[in-house]
Design a protein around this motif. Structure first.
Motif, PDB file in Angstrom:
ATOM      1  N   GLU A  50       0.678  -1.346  -0.002  1.00  0.00           N
ATOM      2  CA  GLU A  50      -0.101  -0.007   0.146  1.00  0.00           C
ATOM      3  C   GLU A  50       0.853   1.415  -0.118  1.00  0.00           C
ATOM      4  N   ALA A  51       0.644   2.290  -0.833  1.00  0.00           N
ATOM      5  CA  ALA A  51       1.226   3.366  -0.825  1.00  0.00           C
ATOM      6  C   ALA A  51       0.961   4.375   0.321  1.00  0.00           C
ATOM      7  N   LEU A  52       1.875   4.621   1.082  1.00  0.00           N
ATOM      8  CA  LEU A  52       1.686   5.383   2.359  1.00  0.00           C
ATOM      9  C   LEU A  52       1.707   6.804   2.056  1.00  0.00           C
ATOM     10  N   TYR A  53       2.129   7.184   0.786  1.00  0.00           N
ATOM     11  CA  TYR A  53       2.489   8.666   0.574  1.00  0.00           C
ATOM     12  C   TYR A  53       1.817   8.504  -0.961  1.00  0.00           C
ATOM     13  N   PRO A  54       0.600   8.772  -1.176  1.00  0.00           N
ATOM     14  CA  PRO A  54      -0.047   8.809  -2.402  1.00  0.00           C
ATOM     15  C   PRO A  54       0.131  10.207  -3.131  1.00  0.00           C
ATOM     16  N   ASN A  55       0.477  11.413  -2.205  1.00  0.00           N
ATOM     17  CA  ASN A  55       0.528  12.622  -2.711  1.00  0.00           C
ATOM     18  C   ASN A  55       1.928  13.113  -2.728  1.00  0.00           C
ATOM     19  N   ALA A  56       3.114  12.077  -2.554  1.00  0.00           N
ATOM     20  CA  ALA A  56       4.248  12.794  -2.376  1.00  0.00           C
ATOM     21  C   ALA A  56       4.941  13.335  -3.665  1.00  0.00           C
ATOM     22  N   THR A  57       5.513  14.283  -3.561  1.00  0.00           N
ATOM     23  CA  THR A  57       6.246  14.960  -4.701  1.00  0.00           C
ATOM     24  C   THR A  57       7.438  14.374  -5.418  1.00  0.00           C
ATOM     25  N   ARG A  58       8.198  13.312  -4.501  1.00  0.00           N
ATOM     26  CA  ARG A  58       9.223  12.632  -4.802  1.00  0.00           C
ATOM     27  C   ARG A  58       8.570  11.714  -6.039  1.00  0.00           C
ATOM     28  N   ALA A  59       9.561  11.469  -7.171  1.00  0.00           N
ATOM     29  CA  ALA A  59       9.186  10.268  -8.010  1.00  0.00           C
ATOM     30  C   ALA A  59      10.060   9.117  -7.676  1.00  0.00           C
ATOM     31  N   GLU A  60       9.330   7.984  -7.528  1.00  0.00           N
ATOM     32  CA  GLU A  60       9.940   6.781  -7.088  1.00  0.00           C
ATOM     33  C   GLU A  60      11.051   6.328  -7.902  1.00  0.00           C
ATOM     34  N   ALA A 162      16.554  21.252  16.600  1.00  0.00           N
ATOM     35  CA  ALA A 162      16.602  22.064  15.498  1.00  0.00           C
ATOM     36  C   ALA A 162      16.665  21.177  14.040  1.00  0.00           C
ATOM     37  N   GLU A 163      17.516  20.242  14.445  1.00  0.00           N
ATOM     38  CA  GLU A 163      17.931  19.347  13.407  1.00  0.00           C
ATOM     39  C   GLU A 163      16.790  18.362  12.752  1.00  0.00           C
ATOM     40  N   GLY A 164      16.260  18.019  13.990  1.00  0.00           N
ATOM     41  CA  GLY A 164      15.008  17.281  13.747  1.00  0.00           C
ATOM     42  C   GLY A 164      13.890  17.875  13.290  1.00  0.00           C
ATOM     43  N   LEU A 165      13.797  19.059  13.655  1.00  0.00           N
ATOM     44  CA  LEU A 165      12.618  19.851  13.005  1.00  0.00           C
ATOM     45  C   LEU A 165      12.829  20.130  11.691  1.00  0.00           C
ATOM     46  N   ALA A 166      13.969  20.237  11.058  1.00  0.00           N
ATOM     47  CA  ALA A 166      14.292  20.522  10.091  1.00  0.00           C
ATOM     48  C   ALA A 166      14.315  19.070   8.847  1.00  0.00           C
ATOM     49  N   THR A 167      14.497  18.084   9.668  1.00  0.00           N
ATOM     50  CA  THR A 167      14.174  16.982   8.908  1.00  0.00           C
ATOM     51  C   THR A 167      12.510  16.692   8.580  1.00  0.00           C
ATOM     52  N   LEU A 168      11.911  17.018   9.760  1.00  0.00           N
ATOM     53  CA  LEU A 168      10.711  16.708   9.808  1.00  0.00           C
ATOM     54  C   LEU A 168       9.921  17.785   8.703  1.00  0.00           C
ATOM     55  N   ASP A 169      10.382  18.941   8.596  1.00  0.00           N
ATOM     56  CA  ASP A 169       9.924  19.970   7.689  1.00  0.00           C
ATOM     57  C   ASP A 169      10.134  19.394   6.289  1.00  0.00           C
ATOM     58  N   LYS A 170      11.092  18.978   5.950  1.00  0.00           N
ATOM     59  CA  LYS A 170      11.515  18.409   4.787  1.00  0.00           C
ATOM     60  C   LYS A 170      10.563  16.992   4.404  1.00  0.00           C
ATOM     61  N   TYR A 171      10.311  16.283   5.636  1.00  0.00           N
ATOM     62  CA  TYR A 171       9.225  15.018   5.464  1.00  0.00           C
ATOM     63  C   TYR A 171       8.016  15.492   4.953  1.00  0.00           C
ATOM     64  N   PHE A 172       7.409  16.707   5.785  1.00  0.00           N
ATOM     65  CA  PHE A 172       6.121  16.813   5.596  1.00  0.00           C
ATOM     66  C   PHE A 172       5.964  17.713   3.758  1.00  0.00           C
ATOM     67  N   ALA A 173       7.023  18.559   3.768  1.00  0.00           N
ATOM     68  CA  ALA A 173       6.866  19.159   2.450  1.00  0.00           C
ATOM     69  C   ALA A 173       7.222  18.314   1.088  1.00  0.00           C
ATOM     70  N   GLU A 174       7.791  16.877   1.269  1.00  0.00           N
ATOM     71  CA  GLU A 174       7.972  16.285   0.232  1.00  0.00           C
ATOM     72  C   GLU A 174       6.938  15.072   0.164  1.00  0.00           C
ATOM     73  N   SER A 175       6.657  14.583   1.616  1.00  0.00           N
ATOM     74  CA  SER A 175       5.994  13.545   1.581  1.00  0.00           C
ATOM     75  C   SER A 175       4.300  13.713   1.488  1.00  0.00           C
ATOM     76  N   LYS A 176       3.918  15.009   1.809  1.00  0.00           N
ATOM     77  CA  LYS A 176       2.667  15.486   2.093  1.00  0.00           C
ATOM     78  C   LYS A 176       1.715  14.752   2.944  1.00  0.00           C
ATOM     79  N   SER A 177       2.311  13.998   3.891  1.00  0.00           N
ATOM     80  CA  SER A 177       1.711  13.446   5.004  1.00  0.00           C
ATOM     81  C   SER A 177       0.802  14.516   5.826  1.00  0.00           C
ATOM     82  N   THR A 178      -0.358  14.031   6.161  1.00  0.00           N
ATOM     83  CA  THR A 178      -1.235  14.818   7.096  1.00  0.00           C
ATOM     84  C   THR A 178      -1.498  13.976   8.225  1.00  0.00           C
ATOM     85  N   LYS A 179      -0.729  12.906   8.391  1.00  0.00           N
ATOM     86  CA  LYS A 179      -1.000  11.810   9.372  1.00  0.00           C
ATOM     87  C   LYS A 179      -1.152  12.509  10.932  1.00  0.00           C
TER      88      LYS A 179
END
Length: 400
Positions: A50-60, A162-179
């Motif tokens: 199952e695709a966990l990130y159907p709206n992701a901007t990253r091309a697999e 701070a590093e963790g938040l930057a990683t999470l920002d990138k995660y949400f921006a690219e994965s488009k997760s709203t969980k």
């Protein structure tokens, strides 16, 4: 061959849910001869995960496992599934160092190495391997973004907020997760960084998006609101939580705290009255919160004394400086004053004080009661421990 998660994550969400991803298993299976029985076993897992990130901007990526590394990859997978984590790390490092390994091979090796390191309580190594997963960029979106999420969580867990938040920002921006369970991680990180205004909408989104938001999410929201100066809104959230869970002591204690921060002392005292009457105060911090609220509420000196006496009698409250000081002040300022009891409490508090100010207050009270020899002695002890106003202490010492 499938992958099995062993150690349950201590983080908010389950780590690396894509470890059982059939792309990896099928790719390894496909490197074998089609007439092998292992292919038949692998075919059971051919249904796409199952695709966990159907709206992701990253091309697999389309790259699959290298046929030449089939045996090494299987050894890696088997060692992980058998919980032989040192062997997993060794196999992963061999693949990572192999010039014939492609981006998929190395991404998979780094991912399983990160899990093995995590299972072995080596957070630093786990983070290093997770960084490699992202750099090699060879996994499907499930594996790639779950690795990114885990990296952010481990960074936050290791006080690299701070590093963790930057990683999470990138995660949400690219994965488009709203969980919701992932959004709350970001909200917690923002709160830890004291970015309360930014944390509030993120936490609200997590709560709104969950069918069963946890109470501690609401408590986090209240804390962020209070710190951001939105005490009125924080009080409303606390009241709503109590209305939802009227028998929840923690919710009641949080409501009292919110009233306290909003300077609504009568309301805070009323909450404590209910808890006290129901005998629900059982922990030291609860007793301290109760007597502190009563001490800051007009005409509640008797309640201060009641709470402290009850806590001391039950052995819940420790007889420390703050307890004796609160007891002394409550006795002294109640109507009518209980001066002897106040002096007794001050005499117990003064030796526990970090300086001589309490001794000086004791000396003043003793002097006003005509107990000059005791007042002089207290003033001398005040000087010995150190006071700002040495002149007052010396005046009492020099009394005739």
């Amino acid at each position: 061959m499938i992958f099995r998660n062993h150690k349950q994550a201590v983080l908010t969400v389950l780590i690396a849910t894509a470890l059982g991803g059939v792309v990896v298993t099928d790719a390894v299976a496909q490197s074998r001869s089609s007439d092998r029985s292992s292919d038949r076993r692998g075919s059971k897992n051919e249904a796409k995960a199952e695709a966990l990130y159907p709206n992701a901007t990253r091309a697999e990526p389309s790259v699959k496992a290298s046929p030449k590394l089939g045996k090494q990859l299987q050894k890696l997978i088997d060692s992980y599934n058998d919980q032989k984590f040192p062997e997993t790390l060794a196999a992963a490092n061999e693949i990572l160092a192999n010039s014939a390994a492609n981006s998929y091979d190395k991404s998979l090796a780094a991912q399983l190495a990160s899990q093995a390191a995590y299972q072995s309580d080596d957070s630093a190594a786990a983070k290093k391997y997770l960084q490699q997963v992202l750099e090699f960029n060879g996994l499907d979106n499930n594996g790639h973004f779950q690795s990114m999420l885990m990296l952010g969580q481990l960074q936050i867990q290791d006080d690299q907020t701070a590093e963790g938040l930057a990683t999470l920002d990138k995660y949400f921006a690219e994965s488009k997760s709203t969980k919701p369970e992932e959004l709350i991680i970001k909200g917690q990180a923002l709160y830890q960084l004291e970015r309360y205004q930014e944390a509030i909408p993120v936490i609200k989104a997590a709560i709104a998006g969950s069918s069963a938001p946890k109470d501690n999410w609401t408590q986090l929201l209240m804390g962020a609101m209070a710190e951001a100066g939105q005490t009125g809104e924080a009080v409303k959230e606390a009241e709503a939580l109590v209305a939802k869970n009227p028998n929840d002591k923690k919710a009641q204690m949080n409501l009292a705290s919110m009233y306290l921060q909003a300077d609504q002392m009568a309301q805070a005292a009323a909450v404590m009255d209910k808890l006290l009457a129901a005998g629900q105060l059982t922990e030291e911090r609860e007793y301290k919160q109760a007597y502190s609220i009563y001490a800051n509420t007009e005409n509640q000196e008797k309640k201060v004394i009641q709470v402290i006496d009850d806590g001391l009698a039950k052995g819940v409250l420790k007889p420390d400086y703050q307890v004796y000081l609160a007891l002394a002040q409550a006795n002294y300022y109640m109507d009518p004053p209980q001066v002897e009891k106040a002096i007794d409490a001050w005499q117990k508090a003064a030796p526990l004080s970090k300086d001589g100010e309490t001794y000086l207050n004791l000396a003043r009270v003793l002097h006003s009661e005509g107990r000059v020899p005791e007042a002089k002695q207290a003033a001398q002890q005040a000087l010995a421990k150190g006071v700002k106003n040495q002149a007052d202490a010396k005046k009492i010492i020099n009394l005739k």
